[in-house]
Design a protein around this motif. Structure first.
Motif, PDB file in Angstrom:
ATOM      1  N   GLY A 267       0.811  -1.217   0.000  1.00 39.84           N
ATOM      2  CA  GLY A 267       0.000   0.000   0.000  1.00 39.84           C
ATOM      3  C   GLY A 267       0.837   1.256   0.000  1.00 39.84           C
ATOM      4  N   ALA A 268       1.966   1.233   0.679  1.00 37.84           N
ATOM      5  CA  ALA A 268       2.851   2.394   0.688  1.00 37.84           C
ATOM      6  C   ALA A 268       3.420   2.650  -0.702  1.00 37.84           C
ATOM      7  CB  ALA A 268       3.979   2.179   1.698  1.00 37.84           C
ATOM      8  N   LEU A 269       3.817   1.584  -1.387  1.00 36.73           N
ATOM      9  CA  LEU A 269       4.341   1.737  -2.748  1.00 36.73           C
ATOM     10  C   LEU A 269       3.257   2.263  -3.685  1.00 36.73           C
ATOM     11  CD1 LEU A 269       6.485   1.361  -4.936  1.00 36.73           C
ATOM     12  CD2 LEU A 269       5.773  -1.036  -5.104  1.00 36.73           C
ATOM     13  N   ALA A 270       2.036   1.746  -3.571  1.00 40.80           N
ATOM     14  CA  ALA A 270       0.947   2.222  -4.427  1.00 40.80           C
ATOM     15  C   ALA A 270       0.692   3.703  -4.194  1.00 40.80           C
ATOM     16  CB  ALA A 270      -0.320   1.397  -4.168  1.00 40.80           C
ATOM     17  N   ASN A 271       0.708   4.128  -2.931  1.00 42.64           N
ATOM     18  CA  ASN A 271       0.525   5.554  -2.637  1.00 42.64           C
ATOM     19  C   ASN A 271       1.625   6.399  -3.266  1.00 42.64           C
ATOM     20  OD1 ASN A 271      -1.858   5.692  -1.139  1.00 42.64           O
ATOM     21  ND2 ASN A 271      -0.838   5.211   0.790  1.00 42.64           N
ATOM     22  N   ALA A 272       2.854   5.924  -3.227  1.00 42.48           N
ATOM     23  CA  ALA A 272       3.967   6.690  -3.789  1.00 42.48           C
ATOM     24  C   ALA A 272       3.853   6.800  -5.301  1.00 42.48           C
ATOM     25  CB  ALA A 272       5.295   6.036  -3.399  1.00 42.48           C
ATOM     26  N   ILE A 273       3.446   5.710  -5.949  1.00 46.13           N
ATOM     27  CA  ILE A 273       3.249   5.773  -7.404  1.00 46.13           C
ATOM     28  C   ILE A 273       2.132   6.754  -7.733  1.00 46.13           C
ATOM     29  CG2 ILE A 273       2.482   4.431  -9.404  1.00 46.13           C
ATOM     30  CD1 ILE A 273       3.978   2.037  -8.217  1.00 46.13           C
ATOM     31  N   ALA A 274       1.031   6.697  -6.957  1.00 47.03           N
ATOM     32  CA  ALA A 274      -0.053   7.661  -7.164  1.00 47.03           C
ATOM     33  C   ALA A 274       0.442   9.094  -6.951  1.00 47.03           C
ATOM     34  CB  ALA A 274      -1.207   7.342  -6.211  1.00 47.03           C
ATOM     35  N   SER A 300       3.252  18.194  -3.633  1.00 51.44           N
ATOM     36  CA  SER A 300       3.606  17.324  -2.522  1.00 51.44           C
ATOM     37  C   SER A 300       3.380  18.013  -1.178  1.00 51.44           C
ATOM     38  CB  SER A 300       5.077  16.901  -2.641  1.00 51.44           C
ATOM     39  OG  SER A 300       5.415  16.011  -1.609  1.00 51.44           O
ATOM     40  N   GLY A 301       2.626  17.338  -0.304  1.00 48.79           N
ATOM     41  CA  GLY A 301       2.398  17.823   1.046  1.00 48.79           C
ATOM     42  C   GLY A 301       1.314  18.861   1.191  1.00 48.79           C
ATOM     43  N   LYS A 302       0.695  19.287   0.097  1.00 49.15           N
ATOM     44  CA  LYS A 302      -0.316  20.349   0.153  1.00 49.15           C
ATOM     45  C   LYS A 302      -1.685  19.819  -0.232  1.00 49.15           C
ATOM     46  CE  LYS A 302       2.873  24.152  -0.762  1.00 49.15           C
ATOM     47  NZ  LYS A 302       3.147  25.352  -1.620  1.00 49.15           N
ATOM     48  N   THR A 303      -2.709  20.281   0.503  1.00 53.04           N
ATOM     49  CA  THR A 303      -4.075  19.869   0.190  1.00 53.04           C
ATOM     50  C   THR A 303      -4.610  20.669  -0.990  1.00 53.04           C
ATOM     51  OG1 THR A 303      -4.988  21.447   1.767  1.00 53.04           O
ATOM     52  CG2 THR A 303      -4.535  19.209   2.575  1.00 53.04           C
ATOM     53  N   TYR A 320      -8.871  11.512  -1.725  1.00 50.66           N
ATOM     54  CA  TYR A 320      -7.786  10.528  -1.579  1.00 50.66           C
ATOM     55  C   TYR A 320      -6.437  11.223  -1.522  1.00 50.66           C
ATOM     56  CZ  TYR A 320      -4.257   7.198  -3.231  1.00 50.66           C
ATOM     57  OH  TYR A 320      -3.106   6.460  -3.386  1.00 50.66           O
ATOM     58  N   TRP A 321      -6.252  12.226  -2.354  1.00 53.04           N
ATOM     59  CA  TRP A 321      -4.990  12.976  -2.323  1.00 53.04           C
ATOM     60  C   TRP A 321      -4.809  13.665  -0.966  1.00 53.04           C
ATOM     61  CZ3 TRP A 321      -0.385  14.020  -4.404  1.00 53.04           C
ATOM     62  CH2 TRP A 321       0.239  15.210  -4.049  1.00 53.04           C
ATOM     63  N   ASN A 322      -5.816  14.365  -0.528  1.00 44.08           N
ATOM     64  CA  ASN A 322      -5.701  15.135   0.709  1.00 44.08           C
ATOM     65  C   ASN A 322      -5.493  14.248   1.936  1.00 44.08           C
ATOM     66  OD1 ASN A 322      -6.038  17.549  -0.678  1.00 44.08           O
ATOM     67  ND2 ASN A 322      -8.237  17.683  -0.260  1.00 44.08           N
ATOM     68  N   ASP A 327       1.212  12.953   1.102  1.00 45.82           N
ATOM     69  CA  ASP A 327       2.401  12.829   1.951  1.00 45.82           C
ATOM     70  C   ASP A 327       3.271  11.622   1.608  1.00 45.82           C
ATOM     71  OD1 ASP A 327       1.685  15.092   3.520  1.00 45.82           O
ATOM     72  OD2 ASP A 327       0.233  13.844   4.598  1.00 45.82           O
ATOM     73  N   TRP A 328       2.828  10.827   0.661  1.00 47.52           N
ATOM     74  CA  TRP A 328       3.582   9.599   0.353  1.00 47.52           C
ATOM     75  C   TRP A 328       4.551   9.843  -0.805  1.00 47.52           C
ATOM     76  CZ3 TRP A 328       4.699   5.449   2.957  1.00 47.52           C
ATOM     77  CH2 TRP A 328       3.900   5.103   4.055  1.00 47.52           C
ATOM     78  N   THR A 329       5.638  10.499  -0.495  1.00 52.96           N
ATOM     79  CA  THR A 329       6.680  10.734  -1.494  1.00 52.96           C
ATOM     80  C   THR A 329       7.409   9.422  -1.784  1.00 52.96           C
ATOM     81  OG1 THR A 329       8.353  11.209   0.163  1.00 52.96           O
ATOM     82  CG2 THR A 329       7.000  13.070  -0.626  1.00 52.96           C
ATOM     83  N   PRO A 330       8.054   9.307  -2.939  1.00 54.29           N
ATOM     84  CA  PRO A 330       8.859   8.113  -3.210  1.00 54.29           C
ATOM     85  C   PRO A 330       9.930   7.867  -2.164  1.00 54.29           C
ATOM     86  CG  PRO A 330       8.499   9.352  -5.227  1.00 54.29           C
ATOM     87  CD  PRO A 330       7.967  10.198  -4.114  1.00 54.29           C
ATOM     88  N   GLU A 331      10.476   8.930  -1.607  1.00 54.09           N
ATOM     89  CA  GLU A 331      11.518   8.768  -0.601  1.00 54.09           C
ATOM     90  C   GLU A 331      10.954   8.130   0.677  1.00 54.09           C
ATOM     91  OE1 GLU A 331      12.780  11.412  -3.654  1.00 54.09           O
ATOM     92  OE2 GLU A 331      10.985  11.511  -2.375  1.00 54.09           O
TER      93      GLU A 331
END
Length: 849
Positions: A267-274, A300-303, A320-322, A327-331
Motif C-alpha cells: 500500500g505504501a508503494l501504491a501511494n507513492a506511485i499515485a 507534494s504535502g499540500k491539500t 484521496y490525495w488530501n 504525503d507519500w513521497t517516493p523517498e
C-alpha cells in the motif's frame, strides 16, 4: 542401441582402423539406424476442462484405445489459444495414479488422528450409501438437520444446484460452505469497493503497453497461465513488464523492472506511485478529469480544494490525495518498502507514459493478509488514476459466459427444513469482528478456516460432515486445528479421488471420478477478453469403481433416502429435471448426469428465438464435439459515463458501499465504524475507513524471537495441491525458481545464511508461533535479507506413496500451512497467507525428528 557380443567384436576389430582415420576420429563412430515402420497416432482428441487451477482452461485429451494419453489446449479456445500450461500435462499421470481410491471404503478403527491407521475395509457403493442415508435420516428424525455440514472444494457449475446449492437446503441445514476463502478472495475487495466489481479481472494483454505483475506470477500460477505465456513475446516487444514481489518469481525474471518489496508494504508503494502520477500530471484526464483552469495543483504535502477539480468517471480523487497520497513521497515509501526512490519514480513515469494502455495486475500476494482489503483498494486504485479500467490494453470485467440454471427446489423444502435451514452459519460471518462483507453485503463472504474454530469450541455440534474435493488439514493455515476438529466428528463422509490427509479422518470414503478425464459436467472461465463454457466429459474408460460426486452420487443417495422414508430429494431430481432436447425425465444416475450437464450448457447450443452470442454451435452433439463455447469479446468503456455498479455510478476513491457496510454493521452491534475497525484489527479511523489507504502490516510473532518474514508462494506444477504424488511433478520441481527436484527447500538470502552459519542442503527447523516444520536450505539471492520463501505443495504425510516419505506418518518436506497463523482479513473473511504476516525463526538440525 543394445550392445551385443557380435557388435562388440566388430567394434574391437575396427579399433585400429578408427585410430588411424583422422576423419572418423573427428566424427566419432557412427552406427546406421534403420527406420522402423510408423504411422500417425491412432486415437481421438476429446474436449474437456482442466481444473488444475481456477482458470478452468478448455482442453483436449487424446484417447487411445480407451486411455487418456496426451493433453493440449482446446484448439477452439479464444482464452488459452490452444495451449495449456505445465499443470495440464500432468493430467494423465494424475488420472492413472495407482494410489487413487478405487472403491468405497469403511473405517473400522474408531480412533482418529495423525498417524492413526483408519483400518479401512472395501465395501460396495450400495452398502456405503446405505450407511450414509441411515445417518442422515437419523439426524433428521431427531430434529437436528442443521447439524449436518457440507464443505465443497474444487467444483463445476453442476455443484451449485446439486450438492452445495440444493442438498443442504432441502435437508434443512444452513451450513454449506465453499473453500474459496482459502484461495484469493480478498483481491476482489479492491475492485469491489472502488468500481463495484467483486470479481477477478480480465486483461487486454494483446493491446497493452505496460503490465505490472503485483503480488502475482501468472507465468507460473494463479490464473491465465497459458494466455500469459503465449503473449510473452508480444508483451516484451510492445510494452514494458514490471513485477512487484518480494521474491524473484518467473514474472520478475521476465520483467524489465523488479521491485523486491518488503512483504506487506504494498500500500505504501501504491501511494507513492499515485503521488508521482498526480504531482507530475500523469493521470488519465479523459477518465479521471482535470482542474478547471488546467493548472496542476497536486503539490507534494499540500491539500487541494475539491471544488477546483472536475471529475469525469471518478469520485473522490482529491479526497484521496488530501487524506492519503499527498504525503507519500517516493523517498518515504522507499524507506517503508525497502526499495529505491529513483526506481519508484521511474516505474511511476513508465506507467503514466503508457496510460491508459496499462494493466496493474493485482494478485493474492498483495492482500491475503490481516489488513488486505485496504491494500487491495489502494493498489487497484492505480487503474483508476491511469484510466485503464474498461479501456484498450487495460483491466476489465470478465465477459459473461453462457450457462443454464437448474429448477427451483423451494417446493420440496418441508417445514423442518424451513425452520432449521435459516439459522446462523457456524463460520462466524456477520459477527462483530467478522463482517465478511463480500459484494458489499454483510455476512455474504465465507469464512472457511473459521469453521474449525467453531467445531473445536462446540465439539458436539457437527454430527454429520460431508465434504468433496477438500483437504483442509493440509490446505488451511494452522491446519492441525482441522485435524483436532475432524477427530471429534461422529460421522464424516469424504468424496475425493485421492487419499489425502483429510481422508484419514473419514468414516466413509466415496471415490470420485477424476473430473477432467472421467466425470461429466460443465465449467465456466474467462480470459483474453472472452469467457467460455466448457464441458467435462469422459475422455477415457473408467478403470476403477468411481462415480461423479455432483450428479451420479447425489442421485444414488437420493434413491437411498427414498428407501428410508424421505423422498423429497429424489422427487426434486426426478420431477423438475428434464432433457432440454427431448423433455425426457431422468430415471437413473447416468441419465441424471447427462441431463444436468445438458441443462447447465443449454444456452450455448440450444437455438432459441435469439441467436446465440459468441460461437455458433449447432446442437448438443456439436457442443460435445467442440468441447466449449466462446463468448463474444468484452466491450470497451462499457461502464464509463456513470454506469459503474457503485452508489455514485463512478469509480470511487471514497467508497459509498464500504461506508454503508461499516455504518450498518456498527448499528447492528450498537457501536461505531471506528470501533468495528478496531475490533477487526484495522488501523483506519474516520473517512479512511471507506477509502484506499496504507495500513501498516500486522505481523504475528515477536521480532526478536522470530526474526524472519515468511513468504509463501505457489508452484507452477501445483494442481490445486493435488500433484505431489506424481513422479513428474517431483522430477520437474526444479522448474520453480530456486527449488530442486524431489525436495523441499527454504530459500534464504546469502547474507542471512552466512550470519546463521547455513549452507545449501543444511536441514533446518522453521518455527512460528503456530508450529514447526523441517526442510532443507537453499541459499538464493532471489529473496531479500530478513525474508525467507518457500513454495507450497510439499509436506504431505498422506496422499500417496510418492507424496509422503512414509504414507500416513512421515511427510516429504514441510507443509507451509503448519507454520502459518490462523488469521483473516475480516472485511472479506478471507484467510491470510501472504504479506509476511507470519514471522519465523530458523534453526539448523541434524535430522528430522
Amino acid at each position: 542401441m543394445k550392445l551385443t557380443r557380435r557388435i562388440f567384436v566388430q567394434l574391437v576389430g575396427s579399433a585400429a582402423f578408427i585410430a588411424s582415420s583422422p576423419l572418423l576420429k573427428a566424427q566419432g563412430l557412427s552406427v546406421k539406424r534403420l527406420p522402423l515402420p510408423c504411422s500417425p497416432s491412432q486415437g481421438k482428441w476429446i474436449g474437456t476442462t482442466c481444473q488444475g487451477c481456477t482458470q478452468y482452461c478448455a482442453i483436449e485429451i487424446f484417447n487411445q484405445n480407451g486411455r487418456a494419453t496426451r493433453v493440449r489446449g482446446n484448439q477452439n479456445s479464444k482464452g488459452n489459444h490452444g495451449f495449456c500450461c505445465p499443470r495440464g500435462h500432468l493430467i494423465p499421470q494424475e488420472n492413472y495414479d495407482p494410489d487413487r481410491i478405487k472403491q468405497p471404503l469403511k473405517r473400522t478403527n474408531p480412533q482418529k488422528g495423525r498417524g492413526v491407521d483408519p483400518k479401512w475395509v472395501p465395501i460396495s457403493w450400495d452398502e456405503a450409501l446405505d450407511i450414509v442415508a441411515d445417518k442422515m435420516i437419523e439426524l433428521r428424525n431427531s430434529g437436528e438437520p442443521e447439524r449436518l455440514l457440507y464443505l465443497k472444494g474444487r467444483y463445476g457449475n453442476t455443484s451449485h444446484g446439486l450438492l452445495y446449492g440444493t442438498l443442504t437446503k432441502v435437508y434443512g441445514s444452513p451450513n454449506n460452505f465453499s473453500t474459496s476463502a482459502l484461495c484469493a478472495e480478498t483481491e476482489k475487495m479492491g475492485p469491489g469497493y472502488t468500481q463495484g466489481l467483486f470479481s477477478y479481472r480480465d486483461y487486454d494483454l494483446g493491446n497493452t503497453k505496460c503490465v505490472v505483475f503485483w503480488g502475482t506470477d501468472p507465468f507460473s500460477s494463479n490464473r491465465q497461465v497459458p494466455n500469459v505465456i503465449s503473449k510473452l513475446g508480444v508483451l516484451q516487444k510492445n510494452g514494458t513488464l514490471i513485477t512487484v514481489d518480494p521474491r524473484l518469481s518467473t514474472a520478475a525474471a521476465k520483467s524489465k523492472e523488479w521491485l523486491p518489496i518488503l512483504p506487506g508494504t504494498d500500500g505504501a508503494l501504491a501511494n507513492a506511485i499515485a503521488h508521482v502520477l498526480l504531482t507530475e500530471g500523469l493521470w488519465h484526464k479523459e477518465f479521471v478529469g482535470d482542474f478547471e483552469n488546467g493548472k496542476n495543483l497536486f503539490v507534494s504535502g499540500k491539500t487541494v480544494d475539491p471544488a477546483l477539480f472536475k471529475e469525469n468517471n471518478t469520485l473522490g480523487l482529491v479526497t484521496y490525495w488530501n487524506e492519503e497520497a499527498k504525503d507519500w513521497t517516493p523517498e518515504r515509501a522507499a524507506k517503508e518498502c525497502r526499495l529505491d526512490a529513483e526506481q519508484i519514480k521511474r516505474v511511476a513515469r513508465t506507467l503514466g507514459k503508457a496510460a491508459p494502455n496499462v494493466i496493474v495486475w493485482m494478485g493474492p500476494g498483495v492482500c491475503m493478509n490481516p489488513r488486505g482489503t485496504y491494500t487491495a483498494m489502494v493498489v487497484h486504485a492505480l487503474n483508476g488514476i491511469l484510466g485503464s479500467v474498461d479501456n484498450v490494453g487495460g483491466t476489465h470485467d470478465p465477459a459473461k459466459s453462457l450457462k443454464g440454471s437448474y429448477p427451483s427446489a423451494d417446493k420440496y423444502v418441508d417445514e423442518l427444513a424451513k425452520s432449521h435451514g435459516k439459522g446462523k452459519k457456524v463460520d462466524g460471518r456477520g459477527d462483530k469482528e467478522m463482517p465478511a462483507a463480500m459484494k458489499a453485503k454483510l455476512g455474504s463472504g465465507v469464512v472457511t478456516n473459521n469453521i474449525a474454530n467453531y467445531m473445536l469450541s462446540h465439539p458436539d455440534f457437527v454430527k454429520i460432515m460431508i465434504s468433496s474435493w477438500t483437504n483442509t488439514p493440509f490446505a488451511a493455515a494452522d491446519g492441525k486445528r482441522w485435524e483436532k476438529a475432524l477427530a471429534n466428528v461422529p460421522f464424516f463422509v469424504h468424496m475425493v479421488p485421492f487419499p489425502s490427509e483429510m481422508t484419514q479422518f473419514a468414516d466413509i470414503v466415496l471415490p470420485s471420478t477424476f473430473n477432467a478425464a472421467e466425470g461429466m459436467g460443465t465449467v465456466t472461465g474467462f480470459g483474453s477478453m472472452h469467457a467460455w463454457t466448457s464441458i467435462q466429459q469422459p475422455t477415457c474408460n473408467r478403470i476403477w469403481d468411481v462415480k461423479q460426486e455432483e450428479n451420479e452420487v447425489t442421485w444414488l443417495l437420493a434413491e437411498k433416502l427414498v428407501q428410508k422414508g424421505w423422498p423429497a430429494l429424489l422427487n426434486y431430481y426426478a420431477n423438475e429435471f428434464a432433457d432440454p432436447e427431448t423433455g425426457a425425465k431422468p430415471t437413473n444416475e447416468k441419465e441424471f448426469q447427462l441431463i444436468t450437464t445438458k441443462i447447465a450448457s443449454a444456452p450455448c447450443w440450444k437455438q432459441g428465438a435469439k441467436a446465440i452470442p459468441g460461437d455458433q454451435i449447432n446442437g448438443w452433439e456439436d457442443f460435445r464435439q467442440k468441447g466449449m463455447h466462446n463468448s463474444a469479446p468484452q466491450a470497451y468503456k462499457k461502464h464509463w459515463g456513470g454506469k459503474f455498479p457503485t452508489p455514485s455510478g463512478k469509480f470511487e476513491f471514497v467508497s459509498g458501499a464500504l461506508r454503508k457496510v461499516l455504518e450498518d454493521h456498527s448499528a447492528k452491534y450498537n457501536s461505531t465504524p471506528d470501533q468495528i475497525l478496531e475490533a477487526c484489527h484495522y488501523t483506519a479511523r474516520g473517512i479512511k475507513g471507506w477509502m484506499p489507504h496504507y495500513e501498516e502490516p500486522l505481523r504475528h510473532g515477536d521480532a526478536a524471537q522470530f526474526p524472519f518474514l515468511f513468504i509463501d508462494h505457489k508452484s507452477r506444477l501445483n494442481r490445486e495441491g493435488r500433484s505431489a504424488n506424481l513422479p513428474w511433478m517431483q522430477e520437474f520441481k526444479k522448474c520453480d525458481a530456486g527449488d530442486r527436484s524431489w525436495g523441499d527447500v527454504l530459500k534464504i538470502n546469502p547474507a542471512d545464511a552466512k550470519t546463521l552459519g547455513l549452507k545449501d542442503n543444511d536441514l533446518v527447523e522453521i518455527t512460528s508461533p503456530a508450529g514447526t516444520i523441517v526442510t532443507e536450505i537453499k541459499v538464493w539471492e532471489g529473496v531479500g535479507p530478513g525474508t525467507v520463501a518457500k513454495a507450497y505443495g510439499q509436506g504431505h504425510w498422506a496422499y500417496g506413496q510418492v507424496a509422503a516419505k512414509e504414507y500416513g506418518k512421515v511427510p516429504r518436506g514441510g507443509n507451509n500451512n503448519e507454520i502459518l497463523i490462523d488469521d483473516y482479513d475480516r472485511l472479506s473473511g478471507t484467510s491470510c497467507r501472504n504479506g509476511g504476516f507470519t514471522r519465523v525463526s530458523i534453526k539448523k538440525v541434524s535430522k528430522i525428528i
